[in-house]
Design an enzyme around this catalytic site. Structure first.
Site, PDB file in Angstrom:
ATOM      1  N   HIS A 103      37.796  53.200  35.434  1.00 14.40           N
ATOM      2  CA  HIS A 103      37.469  52.625  36.747  1.00 14.40           C
ATOM      3  C   HIS A 103      37.731  53.644  37.845  1.00 14.40           C
ATOM      4  CE1 HIS A 103      37.459  49.683  40.086  1.00 14.40           C
ATOM      5  NE2 HIS A 103      36.839  48.877  39.250  1.00 14.40           N
ATOM      6  N   ILE A 159      39.290  54.603  41.327  1.00 14.95           N
ATOM      7  CA  ILE A 159      39.614  53.601  42.349  1.00 14.95           C
ATOM      8  C   ILE A 159      40.417  52.492  41.672  1.00 14.95           C
ATOM      9  CG2 ILE A 159      38.698  51.846  43.919  1.00 14.95           C
ATOM     10  CD1 ILE A 159      36.257  53.596  44.338  1.00 14.95           C
ATOM     11  N   GLY A 207      40.346  46.057  42.410  1.00 18.07           N
ATOM     12  CA  GLY A 207      40.821  45.092  43.397  1.00 18.07           C
ATOM     13  C   GLY A 207      41.673  43.990  42.786  1.00 18.07           C
ATOM     14  N   VAL A 208      41.303  43.550  41.569  1.00 16.34           N
ATOM     15  CA  VAL A 208      42.089  42.477  40.943  1.00 16.34           C
ATOM     16  C   VAL A 208      43.514  42.936  40.664  1.00 16.34           C
ATOM     17  CG1 VAL A 208      40.121  41.268  39.960  1.00 16.34           C
ATOM     18  CG2 VAL A 208      41.190  43.120  38.664  1.00 16.34           C
ATOM     19  N   GLU A 224      47.061  41.542  41.778  1.00 17.00           N
ATOM     20  CA  GLU A 224      48.121  41.340  40.784  1.00 17.00           C
ATOM     21  C   GLU A 224      49.431  41.972  41.248  1.00 17.00           C
ATOM     22  OE1 GLU A 224      50.381  40.392  37.488  1.00 17.00           O
ATOM     23  OE2 GLU A 224      48.454  39.544  38.133  1.00 17.00           O
TER      24      GLU A 224
END
Length: 282
Positions: free
Chosen positions: A187, A193, A196-197, A201
């Site tokens: 990723h 990067i 986002g999840v 978290e």
């Protein structure tokens, strides 16, 4: 294990467990004032087992033990006398913590949650509190404390330090993002990067530290997140960034709560969300 959170005065929450019919699992919470100590903890006696008494006396220990100062237990009951409270055992252990903390030579303003405490653990706690109190800008919880509270482990532990705790209402944690993070392999290749999840978290884990710090037996609990609302991603998080997660408690109803989280890098907002979570038994 021990969890410490700032508080306006000293409060002890203690849990013990022994495979004995008079003890079993006992918990108690005590606001420590001179009056409460004299009433609730000072009269609680130490305890031991008949099978250990002769060995202790042979070593020159427990010479002054009697039924006024000591509870003597057989395998299935109490040898002489009566309990002053059904939970006299956990009250004595709370008194042990207070006595060991007195070695610090100062006042402690904190809520201390202790599960299965021992004199060795109490003294280690006192030393840690003293070191932290003397450290300018010191952390509220280092990685050792974090590992004691939340169950997450590599590669899914996403908080490195807790740097601020304001009672049960606010907490700030840090995640140092490096190129060695396993998620950067995919990723994205050549353009790393942080997903986002995983930013969410990281905020959730910091919030979990706040929530677990308010309950008894945090080592026996886990936080399940139930919903996310108003999630927004503002900027990408890259290798070399330090993610600062600030969580504020909006509503707390025992085991269920609602929090607002904001994540920053270099003072800029990178993500924000409102979360609902629940504490459950592991």
């Amino acid at each position: 294990t021990y969890v410490v959170a700032p508080a306006p005065a000293l409060r002890l929450t203690t849990t013990i467990e022994w495979p004995h019919p008079l003890i079993g699992r006992q918990s108690g919470s005590y606001d420590i004032t001179p009056e409460a100590f004299a009433r609730d903890l000072a009269p609680a006696r130490t305890f031991g087992f008949v099978r250990e008494a002769e060995a202790l006396r042979a070593r020159g220990l427990a010479q002054g033990a009697d039924l006024d100062s000591t509870l003597i237990l057989s395998d299935d009951g109490l040898v002489g006398g009566e309990l002053r409270w059904p939970d006299e055992f956990v009250r004595h252990k709370a008194g042990d913590i207070l006595g060991d903390l007195a070695l610090m030579g100062g006042r402690v303003e904190a809520h201390i949650v202790a599960s299965k405490p021992s004199h060795q653990g109490n003294i280690a706690l006192a030393r840690w509190l003293r070191r932290t109190g003397q450290r300018i800008g010191g952390v509220a919880m280092d990685i050792g404390r974090i590992l004691d509270v939340i169950p997450h482990r590599y590669p899914f532990l996403l908080v490195d330090r807790i740097i601020e705790v304001e009672g049960t209402t606010r907490i700030v944690g840090i995640k140092n993002v490096t190129i060695n993070e396993p998620f950067f392999q995919g990723h994205f290749p050549g353009h790393p990067i942080m997903p986002g999840v995983l930013i969410i978290e990281a905020m959730a884990q910091v919030g979990g530290m706040l929530l677990l710090g308010t309950i008894e037996d945090p080592d026996q609990k886990v936080v399940y997140f139930m919903s996310l609302d108003n999630v927004k991603f503002r900027r990408p998080v890259l290798p070399g960034d330090q993610l600062r997660c600030e969580l504020e408690m909006l509503q707390n109803r025992g085991r269920t709560c609602r929090m607002k989280g904001v994540a920053y890098v270099d003072g800029n907002i990178v993500a924000e969300a409102e979360m609902m979570a629940r504490v459950v038994d592991r």
